[in-house]
Design an enzyme around this catalytic site. Structure first.
Site, PDB file in Angstrom:
ATOM      1  N   LYS A  44      -3.858  24.037  10.271  1.00  0.00           N
ATOM      2  CA  LYS A  44      -2.733  24.588   9.524  1.00  0.00           C
ATOM      3  C   LYS A  44      -3.026  25.978   8.970  1.00  0.00           C
ATOM      4  CE  LYS A  44      -3.650  22.980   4.851  1.00  0.00           C
ATOM      5  NZ  LYS A  44      -3.879  24.345   4.383  1.00  0.00           N
ATOM      6  N   GLN A  84      -1.027  13.818   2.362  1.00  0.00           N
ATOM      7  CA  GLN A  84      -2.117  14.310   1.520  1.00  0.00           C
ATOM      8  C   GLN A  84      -1.611  14.767   0.154  1.00  0.00           C
ATOM      9  OE1 GLN A  84      -5.516  16.428   3.531  1.00  0.00           O
ATOM     10  NE2 GLN A  84      -4.013  16.710   5.147  1.00  0.00           N
ATOM     11  N   ARG A  96     -11.950  13.423   5.673  1.00  0.00           N
ATOM     12  CA  ARG A  96     -12.945  14.486   5.434  1.00  0.00           C
ATOM     13  C   ARG A  96     -14.072  14.386   6.456  1.00  0.00           C
ATOM     14  NH1 ARG A  96      -9.852  17.415   4.086  1.00  0.00           N
ATOM     15  NH2 ARG A  96      -8.434  15.707   4.548  1.00  0.00           N
TER      16      ARG A  96
END
Length: 657
Positions: free
Chosen positions: A35, A241, A588
């Site tokens: 992104k 998120q 992660r």
């Protein structure tokens, strides 16, 4: 000359997002889907289409993210990037407030109050109103006031409204704003002044928002005021998120976009370049349980990889030792592995203690995120109080700290008298020191302090940057006080070294033509800056602190019901956000993810049995392996053999030293 972009490096969805021709655009960007690259390449594409740089504004939520975006664009566009407005919401708010300060009763060199200054101001207000002003009460009122300003609670509390009025008046008199004001006051300016709104709409003709899922209700009002219904809005975010509801972020802002911008184009980035298939299969199946989402499913570009491991340990101490031992073993037996390739995550900060002890005993270097900020250190606060006062003679809170560092024999009684004189003559505390009508038995000391600040202001305006800075340390006797108060020479040198770091930043800033006021605004808006470097160390942090980061190996400890998900989330029906937090933790990891829980944990000094977290059972189990339950499987046996071989290699290394 702009570097031509190789469009073959973009996948199909990224290409569509980068070269979207115009109108509102929502890029739903999954974890690890590129992104940041998409938003920077989109900005570069706009510049290459001859959109004026001063008509492009991009905002995000931390200075670190804004800095990284600017650095990428500088590498991409060269000098053209310098004209782009790339900043945080708060920095943009400050720019609006400073440019139109006169419309809100401020001057252009307005100060930004941090937490300590806010507390001092609120304590003054509560004391004046003859209300309790202890530390807990001050914190409680400031918290409620922040919620009120952010429109997260209704303003029906008459006493809170009175406190807000007096607090706002005090800040106005001090020519200051707090961080909430940097959100609220621009809304007021944009709403009430059509010329201001038109000016900033022209400067944000192409308005881009990164990490949009973290936006608050009031920040969405900004978007609506700056970008009309069919305007050139680009927001990049991930509803899966959204983990900051506790501080005002509203995931529904993503859904609201489709109602307020009917022509909205939605592009999903689902190719993941970070994590293995096993990690994504587990993460996808977990987050799919949530109902409040727009929906997407990430695809791995790294192959299937190893299953997600689940560990069961007798207690948190054994859990921590198991993690520490595994990290040490993997690092020492893996070619090119570095300590900072490994990360331990936990739901709450207190869980770090057992892991710290285990890592220390194992001789593993580690860094705990969330320690004391560089800018919170006493010597830094002392220095900044002088610099703030030099830049803004009306900054009474800076005056109160500076005049006592070092002590000048001016006590609370003298300062109280000075405050009464300042109020009676409508001047600041420093202005009162310089006022020709001031009469006081401490007048010589007060005048001397006032004259000192006048001399330092002259030095900063007309002298060399290094000499002006050194004059502050010398003439205020701040350096002498730091050295005298330090327990030993090493501590004194460490504290002076911190001040020299500020000196270096100031000189670099001044040599580029910046003023002291501008330098201080950069300092006060600087976020995520810590006093130590985590490079070369295992990272320990809460899941909230880990957002945006990635590591080869991730261990999530304390995977127990009531810990993760947190007990309060269970009680307050906030399971969807808690599940999003778990999704962030899992994504992660690049190559290996380990989820760990303890059978017994102490609570209030008593041992209690723990139940595994529901987040261990909710995902599709086909890409997970419960190591301690599957110890007879062929894969477990192979892993045990690898473990023993690595142990033997490690012992041989020790013997050969």
């Amino acid at each position: 000359m702009l570097r031509a972009m190789s469009t073959s490096e973009l996948n199909e969805e990224q290409y569509r997002a980068v070269f979207h021709r115009g109108g509102p655009l929502l890029v739903l960007a999954g974890a690890g889907s590129g992104k940041t690259r998409v938003i920077t390449e989109r900005i570069a594409a706009l510049v290459e289409r001859d959109v004026p740089e001063d008509a492009i504004a991009a905002v995000t939520f931390t200075n670190k993210a804004a800095r990284e975006m600017r650095e990428r664009l500088q590498a991409r566009l060269g000098d053209k990037a310098d004209k782009l407005r790339i900043c945080t919401f708060h920095s943009l708010g400050l720019a609006i407030v400073r440019e139109h300060a006169g419309l809100i009763g401020r001057r252009a060199n307005v100060s930004v109050f941090g937490v300590s200054e806010q507390k001092s101001a609120m304590k003054s207000v509560l004391s004046e109103m003859k209300l309790a002003a202890d530390s807990d009460q001050v914190d409680r009122i400031l918290s409620r006031l922040s919620l009120l300003k952010s429109e997260l609670i209704e303003g029906h509390d008459n006493q809170l409204a009175q406190i807000r009025e007096r607090y706002d008046l005090l800040l106005e008199r001090m020519n200051a704003v707090d961080f909430d004001d940097l959100m609220v006051l621009p809304i007021r300016l944009l709403n009430e002044h059509s010329d201001v709104r038109a000016l900033w709409q022209s400067r944000a003709r192409h308005f881009l928002v990164d990490e949009y899922q973290d936006s608050s209700r009031i920040q969405y009002q900004w978007v609506q005021l700056l970008v009309p219904e069919n305007g050139n809005l680009t927001v990049v975010g991930d509803d899966d998120q959204s983990i900051y509801g506790w501080r005002g972020a509203e995931v529904k802002n993503l859904f609201q976009l489709q109602r307020d911008y009917p022509s909205l184009t939605v592009i999903r980035l689902e190719d993941n370049y970070r994590s293995t298939g096993a990690i994504l299969d587990t993460s996808n199946s977990l987050i799919a349980i949530n109902t409040e989402r727009l929906g997407k499913s990430l695809r791995s570009n790294l192959g299937q990889g190893k299953p997600v491991q689940v560990w069961e340990s007798p207690n948190p101490e054994e859990e921590a030792h198991r993690v520490a031992g595994d990290i040490r073993l993997k690092r020492n037996s893996t070619k090119d592995a570095k300590w900072d390739h490994y990360c331990v995550l936990y739901r709450a900060s207190y869980q770090a203690r057992a892991v710290e002890i285990a890592l220390r005993e194992a001789g593993v270097p580690y860094h705990v995120s969330g320690g004391l900020s560089f800018f919170d250190r006493a010597e830094i606060q002392d220095l900044l109080s002088y610099l703030r006062l030099i830049a803004n003679f009306d900054d009474d809170l800076a005056f109160m700290r500076a005049i006592g560092r070092p002590r000048r024999g001016i006590g609370d009684k003298a300062l109280g008298d000075l405050g009464l004189f300042a109020m009676a003559h409508s001047v600041s505390l420093l202005g009162a020191c310089l006022h020709n009508e001031l009469e006081h038995k401490r007048i010589d000391s007060l005048r001397e302090f006032g004259d000192l600040l006048v001399a330092l202001e002259f030095q900063f305006k007309h002298g060399e940057p290094d000499e002006a800075f050194d004059a502050v340390l010398d003439l205020t006797h701040l350096e002498a006080a730091i050295r005298a108060e330090a327990d030993d020479e090493a501590k004194a040198e460490m504290r002076m070294g911190n001040l020299m770091e500020i000196r270096r930043w100031w000189i670099k800033h001044a040599e580029n033509g910046g003023t002291l006021a501008e330098f201080l605004q950069q300092i006060f808006l600087k976020a995520d800056q810590k006093d130590d470097d985590p490079t070369g160390q295992v990272r320990l942090m809460t899941v909230h602190a880990a957002k945006g980061l990635e590591f080869d190996d991730v261990y999530v400890v304390g995977m127990e019901d009531g810990i993760f998900p947190h007990k309060s989330a269970l009680e307050e029906n906030r399971m969807e956000e808690e599940r999003r937090l778990m999704y962030v933790a899992m994504t992660r990891a690049r190559y290996r993810l380990t989820l760990s829980y303890a059978r017994v944990r102490k609570r209030f000094g008593q041992k209690e049995k723990s139940a595994p977290s529901p987040f261990l059972h909710e995902p599709d189990q086909s890409s997970m392996r419960w190591v301690d339950r599957d110890s007879d499987s062929e894969e477990a046996k192979e892993e045990a053999l690898d473990f023993m071989a690595a142990m033997r290699a490690q012992l041989e290394n020790i013997k050969s030293r």
